[in-house]
Design a protein around this motif. Structure first.
Motif, short mmCIF file in Angstrom:
data_model
loop_
_atom_site.label_atom_id
_atom_site.label_comp_id
_atom_site.label_asym_id
_atom_site.label_seq_id
_atom_site.Cartn_x
_atom_site.Cartn_y
_atom_site.Cartn_z
N PHE A 153 0.83 -1.21 0.00
CA PHE A 153 0.00 0.00 0.00
C PHE A 153 0.86 1.26 0.00
O PHE A 153 0.58 2.21 -0.73
CB PHE A 153 -0.93 0.00 1.23
N ILE A 154 1.92 1.26 0.81
CA ILE A 154 2.81 2.43 0.87
C ILE A 154 3.45 2.69 -0.49
O ILE A 154 3.48 3.83 -0.99
CB ILE A 154 3.89 2.23 1.95
N SER A 155 3.94 1.63 -1.11
CA SER A 155 4.58 1.77 -2.41
C SER A 155 3.59 2.26 -3.48
O SER A 155 3.90 3.15 -4.28
CB SER A 155 5.19 0.42 -2.82
N MET A 156 2.40 1.69 -3.48
CA MET A 156 1.38 2.08 -4.46
C MET A 156 0.98 3.54 -4.26
O MET A 156 0.77 4.28 -5.24
CB MET A 156 0.16 1.18 -4.33
N THR A 157 0.88 3.98 -3.02
CA THR A 157 0.55 5.38 -2.73
C THR A 157 1.60 6.31 -3.34
O THR A 157 1.27 7.38 -3.86
CB THR A 157 0.46 5.60 -1.21
N GLY A 158 2.87 5.90 -3.28
CA GLY A 158 3.94 6.71 -3.86
C GLY A 158 3.77 6.92 -5.36
O GLY A 158 4.06 8.00 -5.88
N VAL A 159 3.28 5.90 -6.06
CA VAL A 159 3.06 6.03 -7.52
C VAL A 159 1.99 7.08 -7.80
O VAL A 159 2.14 7.90 -8.72
CB VAL A 159 2.66 4.68 -8.13
N TRP A 160 0.92 7.10 -7.01
CA TRP A 160 -0.14 8.09 -7.21
C TRP A 160 0.35 9.49 -6.89
O TRP A 160 0.02 10.45 -7.62
CB TRP A 160 -1.35 7.74 -6.34
N ILE A 161 1.12 9.65 -5.84
CA ILE A 161 1.63 10.97 -5.49
C ILE A 161 2.56 11.50 -6.58
O ILE A 161 2.57 12.70 -6.90
CB ILE A 161 2.36 10.93 -4.12
N ALA A 162 3.33 10.59 -7.20
CA ALA A 162 4.25 10.99 -8.27
C ALA A 162 3.54 11.46 -9.53
O ALA A 162 4.18 11.95 -10.46
CB ALA A 162 5.19 9.83 -8.61
N CYS A 163 2.21 11.32 -9.56
CA CYS A 163 1.46 11.84 -10.72
C CYS A 163 1.51 13.36 -10.80
O CYS A 163 1.37 13.93 -11.89
CB CYS A 163 0.00 11.40 -10.63
N PHE A 164 1.70 14.02 -9.66
CA PHE A 164 1.77 15.48 -9.68
C PHE A 164 3.06 15.94 -10.35
O PHE A 164 4.09 15.28 -10.29
CB PHE A 164 1.69 16.03 -8.25
N GLN A 165 3.02 17.11 -10.97
CA GLN A 165 4.15 17.62 -11.75
C GLN A 165 5.28 18.19 -10.90
O GLN A 165 6.43 18.25 -11.34
CB GLN A 165 3.67 18.71 -12.73
N GLU A 166 4.96 18.64 -9.68
CA GLU A 166 5.97 19.28 -8.85
C GLU A 166 7.08 18.29 -8.48
O GLU A 166 6.81 17.13 -8.15
CB GLU A 166 5.35 19.84 -7.56
N LEU A 167 8.33 18.76 -8.50
CA LEU A 167 9.46 17.90 -8.14
C LEU A 167 9.34 17.39 -6.72
O LEU A 167 9.74 16.26 -6.42
CB LEU A 167 10.78 18.66 -8.33
#
Length: 402
Positions: free
Chosen positions: A288-302
């Motif tokens: 779940f933690i890893s999958m959450t990271g993929v969704w957060i990385a959808c945002f354009q900000e570095l």
């Protein structure tokens, strides 16, 4: 047996961690260089990815032969032979003058690296007490992540300021020095018991035995999917950051691998987690933690991308530590073969996952990567729930009173 807080434990864990560090430095040296090698040889990024896939595939396909050999020769000799071959394979890469020969040399490097990777955890399972084992595995996997970070950053920075040949030559020299230190520090095995009447045919039968054991097979498949996602999400993130609107230089892009440090921490915490909670609970939480990271990385900000990578790393290494430890613990015999089987799936997942996620990136950029990765995460969740019924400690944990 080697127990916690003893001189033998400190020497053994240091030697195993150093061996693990150099294995992963070598394995991932070329990951940030894929776009550079594509340009140098005038090929697509997907084809240049063969440089990374060759080493992980070579490693994956020879883990079991090395493990079978260790059942006959012992763990210690196999690890020492493996480390001795690594600098020679590095020399072969250095002498390559075209992409095909370099891919072959990288595959041979994977073969050399496989010997140490195949039997290190089996060595620990036989030589360490149960309490020391989980902590030692956590330390070993922490060294995996540190080696992966260092190899990637080293490859990116040295190649940007000099060239890839300098990076390969320096890594080969470093590998030779590390191999000598490991040889001096690592205690020789005293609890290894040769399998009675062991043969290649018998080894094949043991592999089939492990594959028919759902407790092992599910953990092996979880490990493969976990690594297919983790390592290749970093590859496509590197491609994303060197492209507009970011257009970062290679040296800066390679610094994203510092996010592996969260995995270094989480793999160490996995040993403490297992003392009070169940393995399957940890696998679900880590996924779940890893999958959450993929969704957060959808945002354009570095900043969002960095947070996403930190979560991807911490979750993936937590899952890896628990699944790897599960396999070594639940294999009732031929532990080296069982852990090697786990690593076969792990590294084949890394090899094949790259072609999947890079293709998703080339077809539909990050939304395509998101779709491909969610499919794999869904399969991981299903397998984790299936594994639950085989967890002998699947119950509400009793918290220790202070």
């Amino acid at each position: 047996m080697i127990d916690l807080a003893t001189p033998s434990y400190r020497k053994a864990t240091l030697a195993l961690a150093l061996g693990s560090f150099l294995i992963f430095c070598n394995l991932y040296l070329f990951q940030p260089l894929i776009p550079v090698m594509a340009t140098q040889f005038s090929v697509s990024v997907l084809k240049a990815n063969g440089l990374l896939a060759a080493s992980t595939t070579g490693l994956a396909l020879t883990l079991l032969p090395w493990a079978i050999l260790s059942e006959k020769l012992g763990r210690y000799p196999v690890m020492m032979i493996s480390l001795a071959l690594v600098p020679l394979a590095g020399l072969g890469i250095l002498l390559s003058d075209n992409l095909t020969s370099m891919i072959i040399a990288r595959a041979l490097l994977g073969v050399a690296l496989a010997g140490f990777a195949a039997v290190a955890v089996a060595y620990m399972a036989e030589e360490f007490t149960q309490n020391a084992l989980m902590m030692a595995v956590g330390t070993y996997i922490s060294a995996n992540s540190l080696g992966g970070i260092s190899g990637r950053i080293f490859g990116g920075l040295v190649s940007e300021h000099w060239n890839w040949q300098t990076a390969v030559a320096a890594m080969a020299l470093f590998s030779l020095m590390c191999a000598l230190i490991v040889y001096a520090l690592l205690p020789k095995a005293t609890h290894f018991q040769k399998e009675s009447g062991f043969s290649v045919k018998g080894g094949t039968r043991i592999i089939a035995e492990h594959l028919h054991n759902p407790k092992l097979l599910l953990a092996v498949l979880i490990g493969g999917l976990n690594f297919a996602l983790f390592v290749n999400l970093y590859t496509v993130m590197g491609l994303r950051l060197i492209a507009p609107p970011y257009s970062l230089p290679l040296g800066w892009t390679s610094l994203i691998f510092l996010c592996y440090l969260s995995g270094t921490l989480s793999s160490r915490l996995s040993g403490h987690w297992r003392k009070k909670h169940t393995t399957t609970q940890g696998l679900l939480i880590g996924t779940f933690i890893s999958m959450t990271g993929v969704w957060i990385a959808c945002f354009q900000e570095l900043t969002a991308i960095i947070i996403g990578l930190l979560l991807i790393s911490s979750g993936a290494f937590f899952v890896h530590s628990l699944a790897y430890g599960w396999v070594s613990h639940h294999a009732t015999r031929a532990k080296a073969t069982a852990t090697a089987l786990y690593l076969v799936a792990y590294y084949l997942g890394g090899s094949l996952g790259g072609f999947l996620l890079i293709a998703c990136w080339e077809k539909a950029a990050w939304p395509g990567v998101l779709m491909g990765s969610m499919t794999l995460y869904g399969a991981m969740y299903w397998m984790c729930f299936r594994l639950k019924k085989y967890d002998p400690t699947h119950q509400t944990p009793t918290m220790a009173t202070p």
